[in-house]
Design a protein around this motif. Structure first.
Motif, PDB file in Angstrom:
ATOM      1  N   PRO A  44       0.807  -1.218   0.000  1.00  0.00           N
ATOM      2  CA  PRO A  44       0.000   0.000   0.000  1.00  0.00           C
ATOM      3  C   PRO A  44       0.840   1.268   0.000  1.00  0.00           C
ATOM      4  N   VAL A  45       0.288   2.322  -0.581  1.00  0.00           N
ATOM      5  CA  VAL A  45       0.905   3.643  -0.543  1.00  0.00           C
ATOM      6  C   VAL A  45      -0.203   4.662  -0.327  1.00  0.00           C
ATOM      7  N   PRO A  93      10.055   7.033   3.538  1.00  0.00           N
ATOM      8  CA  PRO A  93       9.338   8.162   4.128  1.00  0.00           C
ATOM      9  C   PRO A  93       8.272   7.763   5.126  1.00  0.00           C
ATOM     10  N   LEU A  94       7.763   6.530   4.993  1.00  0.00           N
ATOM     11  CA  LEU A  94       6.748   6.053   5.934  1.00  0.00           C
ATOM     12  C   LEU A  94       6.874   4.540   6.026  1.00  0.00           C
ATOM     13  N   ASP A  95       7.735   4.110   6.909  1.00  0.00           N
ATOM     14  CA  ASP A  95       7.955   2.680   7.125  1.00  0.00           C
ATOM     15  C   ASP A  95       6.856   2.158   8.037  1.00  0.00           C
ATOM     16  N   GLY A  96       6.166   1.130   7.594  1.00  0.00           N
ATOM     17  CA  GLY A  96       5.049   0.610   8.369  1.00  0.00           C
ATOM     18  C   GLY A  96       3.724   1.188   7.909  1.00  0.00           C
ATOM     19  N   THR A  97       3.512   1.208   6.588  1.00  0.00           N
ATOM     20  CA  THR A  97       2.261   1.768   6.072  1.00  0.00           C
ATOM     21  C   THR A  97       1.051   0.995   6.593  1.00  0.00           C
ATOM     22  N   ARG A  98       1.207  -0.295   6.785  1.00  0.00           N
ATOM     23  CA  ARG A  98       0.087  -1.074   7.341  1.00  0.00           C
ATOM     24  C   ARG A  98      -0.238  -0.635   8.772  1.00  0.00           C
ATOM     25  N   GLU A  99       0.792  -0.304   9.531  1.00  0.00           N
ATOM     26  CA  GLU A  99       0.558   0.203  10.890  1.00  0.00           C
ATOM     27  C   GLU A  99      -0.091   1.588  10.834  1.00  0.00           C
ATOM     28  N   PHE A 100       0.326   2.381   9.861  1.00  0.00           N
ATOM     29  CA  PHE A 100      -0.265   3.703   9.644  1.00  0.00           C
ATOM     30  C   PHE A 100      -1.756   3.571   9.345  1.00  0.00           C
ATOM     31  N   LEU A 101      -2.101   2.635   8.469  1.00  0.00           N
ATOM     32  CA  LEU A 101      -3.508   2.430   8.114  1.00  0.00           C
ATOM     33  C   LEU A 101      -4.306   1.882   9.286  1.00  0.00           C
ATOM     34  N   ALA A 102      -3.659   1.065  10.130  1.00  0.00           N
ATOM     35  CA  ALA A 102      -4.328   0.537  11.319  1.00  0.00           C
ATOM     36  C   ALA A 102      -4.415   1.566  12.437  1.00  0.00           C
ATOM     37  N   LYS A 103      -3.713   2.683  12.273  1.00  0.00           N
ATOM     38  CA  LYS A 103      -3.690   3.779  13.243  1.00  0.00           C
ATOM     39  C   LYS A 103      -3.262   3.320  14.641  1.00  0.00           C
ATOM     40  N   ASN A 104      -2.193   2.494  14.653  1.00  0.00           N
ATOM     41  CA  ASN A 104      -1.654   2.075  15.951  1.00  0.00           C
ATOM     42  C   ASN A 104      -0.397   2.849  16.340  1.00  0.00           C
ATOM     43  N   GLY A 105       0.009   3.793  15.509  1.00  0.00           N
ATOM     44  CA  GLY A 105       1.140   4.662  15.840  1.00  0.00           C
ATOM     45  C   GLY A 105       2.516   4.108  15.542  1.00  0.00           C
ATOM     46  N   ARG A 176       5.121  -7.074  13.856  1.00  0.00           N
ATOM     47  CA  ARG A 176       3.704  -7.168  14.178  1.00  0.00           C
ATOM     48  C   ARG A 176       2.891  -7.656  12.984  1.00  0.00           C
ATOM     49  N   SER A 177       3.337  -7.318  11.766  1.00  0.00           N
ATOM     50  CA  SER A 177       2.532  -7.588  10.574  1.00  0.00           C
ATOM     51  C   SER A 177       3.128  -8.633   9.650  1.00  0.00           C
ATOM     52  N   HIS A 178       4.356  -9.103   9.913  1.00  0.00           N
ATOM     53  CA  HIS A 178       5.029  -9.958   8.940  1.00  0.00           C
ATOM     54  C   HIS A 178       5.678 -11.179   9.590  1.00  0.00           C
ATOM     55  N   SER A 179       4.940 -11.895  10.404  1.00  0.00           N
ATOM     56  CA  SER A 179       5.490 -13.120  10.997  1.00  0.00           C
ATOM     57  C   SER A 179       5.585 -14.201   9.925  1.00  0.00           C
ATOM     58  N   ALA A 198       6.332  -5.335  17.393  1.00  0.00           N
ATOM     59  CA  ALA A 198       6.338  -3.919  17.029  1.00  0.00           C
ATOM     60  C   ALA A 198       6.342  -3.808  15.521  1.00  0.00           C
ATOM     61  N   GLY A 199       5.907  -2.657  15.033  1.00  0.00           N
ATOM     62  CA  GLY A 199       5.913  -2.406  13.605  1.00  0.00           C
ATOM     63  C   GLY A 199       7.123  -1.597  13.192  1.00  0.00           C
ATOM     64  N   SER A 200       7.381  -1.596  11.885  1.00  0.00           N
ATOM     65  CA  SER A 200       8.369  -0.732  11.247  1.00  0.00           C
ATOM     66  C   SER A 200       9.767  -0.895  11.853  1.00  0.00           C
ATOM     67  N   SER A 201      10.589   0.142  11.717  1.00  0.00           N
ATOM     68  CA  SER A 201      11.963   0.099  12.221  1.00  0.00           C
ATOM     69  C   SER A 201      12.042   0.289  13.730  1.00  0.00           C
ATOM     70  N   LEU A 202      10.885   0.401  14.379  1.00  0.00           N
ATOM     71  CA  LEU A 202      10.885   0.469  15.847  1.00  0.00           C
ATOM     72  C   LEU A 202      11.561  -0.747  16.469  1.00  0.00           C
ATOM     73  N   LYS A 203      11.565  -1.862  15.776  1.00  0.00           N
ATOM     74  CA  LYS A 203      12.183  -3.075  16.320  1.00  0.00           C
ATOM     75  C   LYS A 203      13.691  -2.890  16.511  1.00  0.00           C
ATOM     76  N   PHE A 204      14.344  -2.257  15.538  1.00  0.00           N
ATOM     77  CA  PHE A 204      15.766  -1.944  15.706  1.00  0.00           C
ATOM     78  C   PHE A 204      15.979  -1.040  16.915  1.00  0.00           C
ATOM     79  N   CYS A 205      15.085  -0.070  17.077  1.00  0.00           N
ATOM     80  CA  CYS A 205      15.247   0.913  18.158  1.00  0.00           C
ATOM     81  C   CYS A 205      15.042   0.270  19.525  1.00  0.00           C
ATOM     82  N   LEU A 206      14.146  -0.710  19.624  1.00  0.00           N
ATOM     83  CA  LEU A 206      13.966  -1.422  20.887  1.00  0.00           C
ATOM     84  C   LEU A 206      15.245  -2.156  21.281  1.00  0.00           C
TER      85      LEU A 206
END
Length: 269
Positions: A44-45, A93-105, A176-179, A198-206
């Motif tokens: 998605p975009v 520019p927006l890593d985790g578009t599926r999380e964006f669409l789910a509005k989980n932040g 969170r979305s790609h097991s 977690a979604g997106s690059s937040l996993k690296f940050c954790l």
């Protein structure tokens, strides 16, 4: 200019630029229903991806003139370049578009700078969380929490470091979305005491903050998905390796800048 001075200047500028892009993302995120379109690869975009990328590319052209920018939406629209320069920027520019669409932040703005196949500097910003991570090999890594649309002040940052974890008590973080079964099989070989998602690059940050010890990814990713988070984690004392323990590099133009499997680790040894 020393690497230290250069990196400090660049990281401050990347933080400001990522927050500017984050504001454009939040305008869409907070504006009601979000329209998503399918790209050729069926991912998605949204308008938020495209608005943020335009801001980032324009800003990076001014900040680092002459340094090529390989960005997700431009690559999807115009095709991925066929060569890998010695130094280049990778932008999602927006890593985790599926999380964006789910509005989980749990989505991020990613900017990574690669030299000779290694991500040496990176910035990850989570607009809906007001959280920002920056780091370089020369300076180390730090994180800040601020208002959703605010550029963190210099005193808002705190140094972060990946932790040395006992092999018998690992905390694993997974997508969170790609097991996938291969990831689960890999995790079953480790002494995992707890798990987080977690979604997106937040996993690296954790992992970079010492909140988790290992993040395996065997499913498909692109270099712009991982370079920024990889740089922050490396600056925090962690590592991203292939599953066999060999180096995980960038500039894989022959593969269309696609990644193979990797494992992100906290401090080891």
């Amino acid at each position: 200019m020393s690497d230290f001075a250069r990196d400090r200047r660049l990281l401050d500028a990347l933080a400001e630029l990522s927050v500017e892009a984050g504001r454009a993302i939040l305008d869409v995120y907070e504006g009601g229903s979000i329209e998503a379109r399918a790209k050729d690869d069926r991912s998605p975009v949204t308008d938020a991806d495209e608005r943020a990328e335009a801001i980032l590319i324009a800003g990076l052209d001014k900040l680092m003139p002459g340094v090529p920018v390989i960005a997700e939406e431009a690559s999807s629209r115009d095709g991925v370049r066929s060569d890998a320069p010695p130094a280049f920027l990778l932008v999602d520019p927006l890593d985790g578009t599926r999380e964006f669409l789910a509005k989980n932040g749990e989505f991020t703005v990613n900017i990574g700078y690669v030299e000779n196949g290694e991500p040496v500097l990176g910035c990850v910003f989570a607009p809906a969380l007001g959280a920002l991570w920056i780091g370089s090999i020369a300076l180390g890594a730090k994180a800040a929490r601020a208002g959703l649309r605010e550029i963190p002040s210099s005193d808002a940052y705190q140094p972060i470091a990946a932790r040395h974890a006992a092999d018998a008590a690992l905390c694993a973080v997974a997508s969170r979305s790609h097991s996938d079964p291969t990831t689960e099989e890999f995790l079953s070989t480790l002494n995992v005491a707890s798990r987080r998602s977690a979604g997106s690059s937040l996993k690296f940050c954790l992992v970079a903050e010492g909140e988790a010890d290992v993040y395996p990814r065997f499913g498909p990713t692109m270099e712009w998905d991982t370079a920024a988070g990889h740089a922050v984690l490396a600056a925090a004392g962690g590592a991203v390796l292939k599953p066999d323990g060999s180096p995980f590099g960038y500039g894989k133009a022959e593969d269309g800048f696609r990644n193979g499997p990797f494992v992100a680790w906290g401090a080891r040894g």
